[in-house]
Enzyme design. Structure first.
Site, PDB file in Angstrom:
ATOM      1  N   ASN A   9       0.954  -0.992   0.016  1.00 32.07           N
ATOM      2  CA  ASN A   9      -0.056   0.142   0.004  1.00 32.07           C
ATOM      3  C   ASN A   9       0.995   1.125   0.028  1.00 32.07           C
ATOM      4  OD1 ASN A   9      -1.490   2.126   1.133  1.00 32.07           O
ATOM      5  ND2 ASN A   9      -2.993   0.822   1.868  1.00 32.07           N
ATOM      6  N   HIS A  12       1.029   6.166   1.720  1.00 30.45           N
ATOM      7  CA  HIS A  12       1.575   7.162   2.819  1.00 30.45           C
ATOM      8  C   HIS A  12       2.650   7.835   2.115  1.00 30.45           C
ATOM      9  CE1 HIS A  12      -1.349   6.656   5.605  1.00 30.45           C
ATOM     10  NE2 HIS A  12      -1.223   5.155   5.652  1.00 30.45           N
ATOM     11  N   HIS A  45      -5.465   3.723  -1.551  1.00 31.48           N
ATOM     12  CA  HIS A  45      -6.844   4.139  -1.352  1.00 31.48           C
ATOM     13  C   HIS A  45      -7.418   5.508  -1.557  1.00 31.48           C
ATOM     14  CE1 HIS A  45      -9.513   4.358   2.707  1.00 31.48           C
ATOM     15  NE2 HIS A  45     -10.124   4.752   1.633  1.00 31.48           N
ATOM     16  N   ARG A  51      -7.196  12.839   1.261  1.00 26.46           N
ATOM     17  CA  ARG A  51      -6.012  13.074   2.213  1.00 26.46           C
ATOM     18  C   ARG A  51      -4.573  12.569   1.544  1.00 26.46           C
ATOM     19  NH1 ARG A  51      -7.581  10.008   7.687  1.00 26.46           N
ATOM     20  NH2 ARG A  51      -9.514  11.138   7.184  1.00 26.46           N
ATOM     21  N   GLU A  72      -8.721   0.565  -3.203  1.00 24.99           N
ATOM     22  CA  GLU A  72      -9.587   0.930  -1.859  1.00 24.99           C
ATOM     23  C   GLU A  72     -10.348   1.950  -1.960  1.00 24.99           C
ATOM     24  OE1 GLU A  72      -7.359   0.952   1.914  1.00 24.99           O
ATOM     25  OE2 GLU A  72      -6.495  -0.912   1.264  1.00 24.99           O
ATOM     26  N   THR A 103     -17.036  -2.156  15.827  1.00 20.10           N
ATOM     27  CA  THR A 103     -16.345  -1.667  17.032  1.00 20.10           C
ATOM     28  C   THR A 103     -14.718  -1.932  16.692  1.00 20.10           C
ATOM     29  OG1 THR A 103     -16.914  -3.615  18.134  1.00 20.10           O
ATOM     30  CG2 THR A 103     -18.257  -1.451  18.788  1.00 20.10           C
ATOM     31  N   GLU A 153     -11.123  -9.264   3.313  1.00 19.71           N
ATOM     32  CA  GLU A 153      -9.746  -8.921   3.949  1.00 19.71           C
ATOM     33  C   GLU A 153      -9.993  -8.611   5.360  1.00 19.71           C
ATOM     34  OE1 GLU A 153      -7.122  -6.431   2.026  1.00 19.71           O
ATOM     35  OE2 GLU A 153      -6.354  -5.531   3.738  1.00 19.71           O
ATOM     36  N   HIS A 196      -3.788  -4.518   7.608  1.00 13.78           N
ATOM     37  CA  HIS A 196      -3.961  -3.333   8.553  1.00 13.78           C
ATOM     38  C   HIS A 196      -3.062  -3.388   9.954  1.00 13.78           C
ATOM     39  CE1 HIS A 196      -5.446   0.799   9.816  1.00 13.78           C
ATOM     40  NE2 HIS A 196      -5.035   0.365  10.988  1.00 13.78           N
TER      41      HIS A 196
HETATM   42  N1  PXP Z   1      -5.922  -3.242   4.156  1.00 17.64           N
HETATM   43  C1  PXP Z   1      -6.862  -2.196   3.943  1.00 17.64           C
HETATM   44  C2  PXP Z   1      -8.024  -2.504   3.898  1.00 17.64           C
HETATM   45  C3  PXP Z   1      -6.513  -1.029   4.417  1.00 17.64           C
HETATM   46  O1  PXP Z   1      -7.488   0.206   4.496  1.00 17.64           O
HETATM   47  C4  PXP Z   1      -5.191  -0.576   4.912  1.00 17.64           C
HETATM   48  C5  PXP Z   1      -4.858   1.008   4.992  1.00 17.64           C
HETATM   49  O2  PXP Z   1      -5.507   1.118   6.439  1.00 17.64           O
HETATM   50  C6  PXP Z   1      -4.112  -1.618   4.772  1.00 17.64           C
HETATM   51  C7  PXP Z   1      -4.697  -2.932   4.483  1.00 17.64           C
HETATM   52  C8  PXP Z   1      -2.696  -1.323   5.156  1.00 17.64           C
HETATM   53  O3  PXP Z   1      -2.725  -0.957   6.273  1.00 17.64           O
HETATM   54  P1  PXP Z   1      -1.407  -0.589   7.038  1.00 17.64           P
HETATM   55  O4  PXP Z   1      -1.054   0.900   6.237  1.00 17.64           O
HETATM   56  O5  PXP Z   1      -1.786  -0.219   8.428  1.00 17.64           O
HETATM   57  O6  PXP Z   1      -0.343  -1.215   6.617  1.00 17.64           O
END
Ligand code: PXP
Length: 246
Positions: A9, A12, A45, A51, A72, A103, A153, A196
């Site tokens: 991903n 960032h 995403h 953002r 995403e 939650t 996921e 995540h």
């Molecule tokens: N999977 C999904 C569905 C996400 O929304 C995200 C980003 O929040 C990730 C994976 C990757 O998470 P991370 O950036 O914390 O590794």
């Protein structure tokens, strides 16, 4: 290729770019580097508030990538139109607003089943693999199956947070729930991904689940790339995943 895919991903990279405005660092360059380093897919995403990833980033990624793009997005009309225009390999539907999530932080599919069934259908019809980002909760897995998703996921955030906080009872409970729901979802014919918050410290116990086909990892890898470079950061994640799976 390993049976366990790594989706990187790159959101960032765009976060850092947007901290200053302008064009650097370029998320598309990061995505190409990730491809070279062995990423099996790239995840981006496009948030409603833009953002990090922008519409232009999505366009450029669709153009530049040779590995599959996992797009995403929230379950909104606007995002559905964008997905239908770009026809990404995969669409992962995630919650963005409080009222859309459970939650544990996953999408509350069980509460929004009817609407999601109608939302998923055209995306599937155009050929994207539709994934729903959910907590390891049987109600949510059953609902995801009923609305026509091909993939779920599982949200690993609670597991990773508990690990980081040293709350090992909660961590192990979360891990058990993900193990059980991976196996249950697989038995329903759903493909299982996890993502995540995963890091070098938390990836192996998840990578060993035989039903899990893909891990999506972003924030940690982009952070780690400050210290060792993006390619080496990805190599090390890949190595740990393969070691766990061997
Ligand atoms: N999977 C999904 C569905 C996400 O929304 C995200 C980003 O929040 C990730 C994976 C990757 O998470 P991370 O950036 O914390 O590794």
């Amino acid at each position: 290729m390993s049976s366990l895919r790594l989706g990187v991903n790159i959101d960032h990279v765009a976060t850092v770019r947007n901290a200053r405005g302008g064009v650097v660092p370029d998320p598309v360059r990061a995505a190409k580097l990730a491809e070279e380093a062995g990423a099996d897919g790239i995840t981006a995403h496009l948030r409603e508030d833009r953002r990090h990833i922008s519409d232009a980033d999505i366009e450029a990624l669709v153009e530049a990538l040779t590995v599959p793009l996992n797009f995403e997005m929230a379950a909104t009309e606007e995002m559905q139109q964008i997905a239908l225009r770009h026809k990404p390999h995969a669409v992962c539907i995630v919650p963005e607003k409080r009222e859309e999530r459970t939650t544990e932080g996953g999408l509350d599919v069980a509460r929004d089943e009817n609407r999601l069934a109608h939302f998923v259908a055209p995306l599937r019809d155009m050929g994207s693999r539709v994934s729903l980002f959910i907590a390891a909760d049987k109600r949510q897995v059953d609902a995801a199956h009923r609305v026509g998703a091909e993939v779920i996921e599982l949200h690993s955030g609670a597991y990773c947070d508990a690990h980081d906080e040293g709350d090992y009872d909660t961590r192990d409970r979360e891990l058990d729930a993900m193990r059980e729901m991976s196996s249950y979802a697989h038995s329903l014919g759903l493909e299982v991904h996890v993502g995540h918050g995963l890091t070098y410290d938390t990836v192996k116990p998840v990578a060993v689940f035989p039903e899990v086909m893909e891990l999506n990892i972003g924030h940690f890898l982009i952070g780690e790339s400050i210290f060792r470079g993006l390619g080496p950061a990805i190599f090390e994640m890949r190595r740990l995943m393969d070691e766990a799976r061997a």
